[in-house]
Design a protein around this motif. Structure first.
Motif, PDB file in Angstrom:
ATOM      1  N   ALA A  30      26.901 102.730  32.046  1.00 41.27           N
ATOM      2  CA  ALA A  30      25.672 102.303  32.712  1.00 41.27           C
ATOM      3  C   ALA A  30      24.474 103.085  32.188  1.00 41.27           C
ATOM      4  O   ALA A  30      23.399 102.518  31.955  1.00 41.27           O
ATOM      5  CB  ALA A  30      25.810 102.478  34.223  1.00 41.27           C
ATOM      6  N   ARG A  72      31.674  97.660  38.592  1.00 40.22           N
ATOM      7  CA  ARG A  72      30.796  98.828  38.729  1.00 40.22           C
ATOM      8  C   ARG A  72      29.751  98.862  37.618  1.00 40.22           C
ATOM      9  O   ARG A  72      28.577  99.151  37.864  1.00 40.22           O
ATOM     10  CB  ARG A  72      31.629 100.115  38.695  1.00 40.22           C
ATOM     11  CG  ARG A  72      32.542 100.303  39.887  1.00 40.22           C
ATOM     12  CD  ARG A  72      32.969 101.756  40.027  1.00 40.22           C
ATOM     13  NE  ARG A  72      33.563 102.295  38.817  1.00 40.22           N
ATOM     14  CZ  ARG A  72      34.852 102.209  38.509  1.00 40.22           C
ATOM     15  NH1 ARG A  72      35.678 101.568  39.331  1.00 40.22           N
ATOM     16  NH2 ARG A  72      35.323 102.754  37.410  1.00 40.22           N
ATOM     17  N   THR A 102      25.481  98.561  37.969  1.00 37.24           N
ATOM     18  CA  THR A 102      24.603  99.706  37.737  1.00 37.24           C
ATOM     19  C   THR A 102      23.929  99.723  36.367  1.00 37.24           C
ATOM     20  O   THR A 102      23.083 100.582  36.117  1.00 37.24           O
ATOM     21  CB  THR A 102      25.398 101.012  37.899  1.00 37.24           C
ATOM     22  OG1 THR A 102      26.540 100.987  37.031  1.00 37.24           O
ATOM     23  CG2 THR A 102      25.887 101.164  39.333  1.00 37.24           C
ATOM     24  N   ASN A 121      21.304  93.034  43.716  1.00 32.87           N
ATOM     25  CA  ASN A 121      21.758  94.422  43.825  1.00 32.87           C
ATOM     26  C   ASN A 121      21.546  94.934  45.240  1.00 32.87           C
ATOM     27  O   ASN A 121      20.439  94.894  45.773  1.00 32.87           O
ATOM     28  CB  ASN A 121      20.990  95.313  42.845  1.00 32.87           C
ATOM     29  CG  ASN A 121      21.447  95.100  41.418  1.00 32.87           C
ATOM     30  OD1 ASN A 121      22.597  94.757  41.166  1.00 32.87           O
ATOM     31  ND2 ASN A 121      20.537  95.278  40.474  1.00 32.87           N
ATOM     32  N   ARG A 179      21.276  97.957  47.593  1.00 31.95           N
ATOM     33  CA  ARG A 179      21.003  99.388  47.465  1.00 31.95           C
ATOM     34  C   ARG A 179      21.309 100.123  48.766  1.00 31.95           C
ATOM     35  O   ARG A 179      20.885  99.713  49.837  1.00 31.95           O
ATOM     36  CB  ARG A 179      19.540  99.631  47.084  1.00 31.95           C
ATOM     37  CG  ARG A 179      19.191  99.068  45.714  1.00 31.95           C
ATOM     38  CD  ARG A 179      17.711  99.250  45.409  1.00 31.95           C
ATOM     39  NE  ARG A 179      17.393  98.672  44.112  1.00 31.95           N
ATOM     40  CZ  ARG A 179      17.415  99.321  42.969  1.00 31.95           C
ATOM     41  NH1 ARG A 179      17.742 100.601  42.966  1.00 31.95           N
ATOM     42  NH2 ARG A 179      17.106  98.723  41.836  1.00 31.95           N
ATOM     43  N   ARG A 220      23.962 104.508  46.210  1.00 31.73           N
ATOM     44  CA  ARG A 220      24.702 103.595  45.364  1.00 31.73           C
ATOM     45  C   ARG A 220      23.969 102.281  45.206  1.00 31.73           C
ATOM     46  O   ARG A 220      23.153 101.889  46.045  1.00 31.73           O
ATOM     47  CB  ARG A 220      26.094 103.327  45.958  1.00 31.73           C
ATOM     48  CG  ARG A 220      26.964 104.548  46.087  1.00 31.73           C
ATOM     49  CD  ARG A 220      28.219 104.223  46.869  1.00 31.73           C
ATOM     50  NE  ARG A 220      28.979 103.145  46.255  1.00 31.73           N
ATOM     51  CZ  ARG A 220      29.971 102.510  46.861  1.00 31.73           C
ATOM     52  NH1 ARG A 220      30.317 102.844  48.086  1.00 31.73           N
ATOM     53  NH2 ARG A 220      30.629 101.548  46.241  1.00 31.73           N
ATOM     54  N   ILE A 221      24.276 101.591  44.122  1.00 29.91           N
ATOM     55  CA  ILE A 221      23.834 100.222  43.912  1.00 29.91           C
ATOM     56  C   ILE A 221      25.090  99.376  43.789  1.00 29.91           C
ATOM     57  O   ILE A 221      25.952  99.656  42.972  1.00 29.91           O
ATOM     58  CB  ILE A 221      22.978 100.077  42.654  1.00 29.91           C
ATOM     59  CG1 ILE A 221      21.743 100.963  42.756  1.00 29.91           C
ATOM     60  CG2 ILE A 221      22.565  98.631  42.440  1.00 29.91           C
ATOM     61  CD1 ILE A 221      20.891 100.962  41.522  1.00 29.91           C
ATOM     62  N   VAL A 271      17.362  98.310  36.587  1.00 30.25           N
ATOM     63  CA  VAL A 271      17.926  99.364  37.438  1.00 30.25           C
ATOM     64  C   VAL A 271      17.530 100.722  36.879  1.00 30.25           C
ATOM     65  O   VAL A 271      17.711 100.987  35.697  1.00 30.25           O
ATOM     66  CB  VAL A 271      19.465  99.256  37.486  1.00 30.25           C
ATOM     67  CG1 VAL A 271      20.038 100.394  38.311  1.00 30.25           C
ATOM     68  CG2 VAL A 271      19.860  97.910  38.085  1.00 30.25           C
TER      69      VAL A 271
END
Length: 302
Positions: free
Chosen positions: A112, A142, A146, A268, A270, A274-275, A301
């Motif tokens: 990411a 994941r 992100t 997304n 939030r 975490r996103i 992001v």
């Protein structure tokens, strides 16, 4: 336009499909290809940098993957002369530029972070046929949640097949990036773009309060507006809008069958630290059968 395609590699046969997909796309679009490998850092005490042997192993793995990418490029189809024209109009493509980088840390977080330097990040994922129980598909989810750029998730065992591109829309702003990316892909392929809005006309929570036909009309307006935006953006492509009566994730997975790619946006979610990926995109990636692209504006992001 995609200038840099980054693909996560790990030297395993399962992830070779992602390398193949990314390489073929880089050749077609004249993009630079960057191979990224993450030397995993243990969750316990560990040095700030990988040891010498780990670095040598990482460089050796990347060199082997680089050679594999160049072999794939040699047999890749030549590049289209006019992106909105038929696939038969072609020209020789320039030599593919393949660079490599290794990172040290946790795979999802490092990929990411590295995506800040890419226009498209490509990762592999287990298909439904070879997925193990539990969280076997969670890495792709994941990363897609992100990353700073659009993420393509390519199932293990992928082979180039099907015709056309599918874009899933829901009337939210996130759909705009999905429609634009899908229209670019359809134009590059010279193939149709199918724009779909999936859901149920009858909402149990609104039963007796809102006429079912009004909900159906709402979805029809959404899909027609998205299709018109695609036509304005890429006038030469064949755009086919469609409303599908099904749960969003199941409907999108079914709609993608027989096509080259499914493109979706992402809401997304939030939290304080975490996103998280939107629920529909999460479910689609968990049932991936064809390459799925989670589209977002570059560096969306932080």
């Amino acid at each position: 336009m995609v200038d840099t395609i980054m693909v996560g590699v790990d030297g395993t046969a399962g992830h070779r499909a992602a390398l193949e997909w990314a390489t073929r796309r880089a050749v077609r679009d004249g993009a630079q290809l960057e191979l990224a490998f993450v030397v995993e850092r243990s969750w316990g005490d560990a040095p700030d940098e990988p040891g010498t042997l780990l670095v040598l192993a990482a460089k050796s793995l990347l060199a082997a993957e680089q050679e594999a990418a160049l072999r794939i490029a040699e047999r890749a189809p030549v590049r289209a002369t006019v992106t909105t024209g038929p696939r038969s109009a072609t020209e020789p493509h320039p030599p593919l530029v393949v660079s490599t980088r290794y990172f040290y840390g946790h795979v999802g977080a490092e990929l990411a972070w590295a995506s800040r330097d890419a226009d498209l990040l490509v990762v592999g994922a287990r298909s439904r046929t070879d997925r193990e129980p539990g969280f076997a598909g969670s890495l792709a989810v994941r990363v897609a949640a992100t990353a700073a750029c659009s993420v393509a998730v390519v199932p293990h065992g992928w082979a180039d097949s099907g015709v056309g591109v599918v874009a899933g829309v829901d009337g939210q702003a996130s759909s705009e990036a999905a429609v634009a990316l899908a229209a670019d892909e359809a134009a590059a392929l010279g193939e149709p773009l199918r724009v779909v809005c999936v859901g149920y006309a009858a909402n149990p929570l609104l039963a007796g309060l809102v006429p079912e036909v009004s909900l159906g009309d709402h979805r029809q307006r959404i899909v027609e507006a998205a299709a018109e935006a695609a036509r304005e953006y890429r006038p030469a492509i064949d755009v086919r809008p469609e409303v599908i009566e099904a749960s969003p994730s199941r409907g999108l997975v079914a709609a993608a069958e027989g096509h080259r790619m499914l493109v979706v946006g992402t809401h997304n979610r939030r939290s304080a630290k975490r996103i998280m990926l939107g629920s529909v995109s999460h479910d689609v990636l968990s049932n991936v059968r064809v390459p799925v692209v989670v589209a977002r504006a570059h560096r969306e992001v932080g």
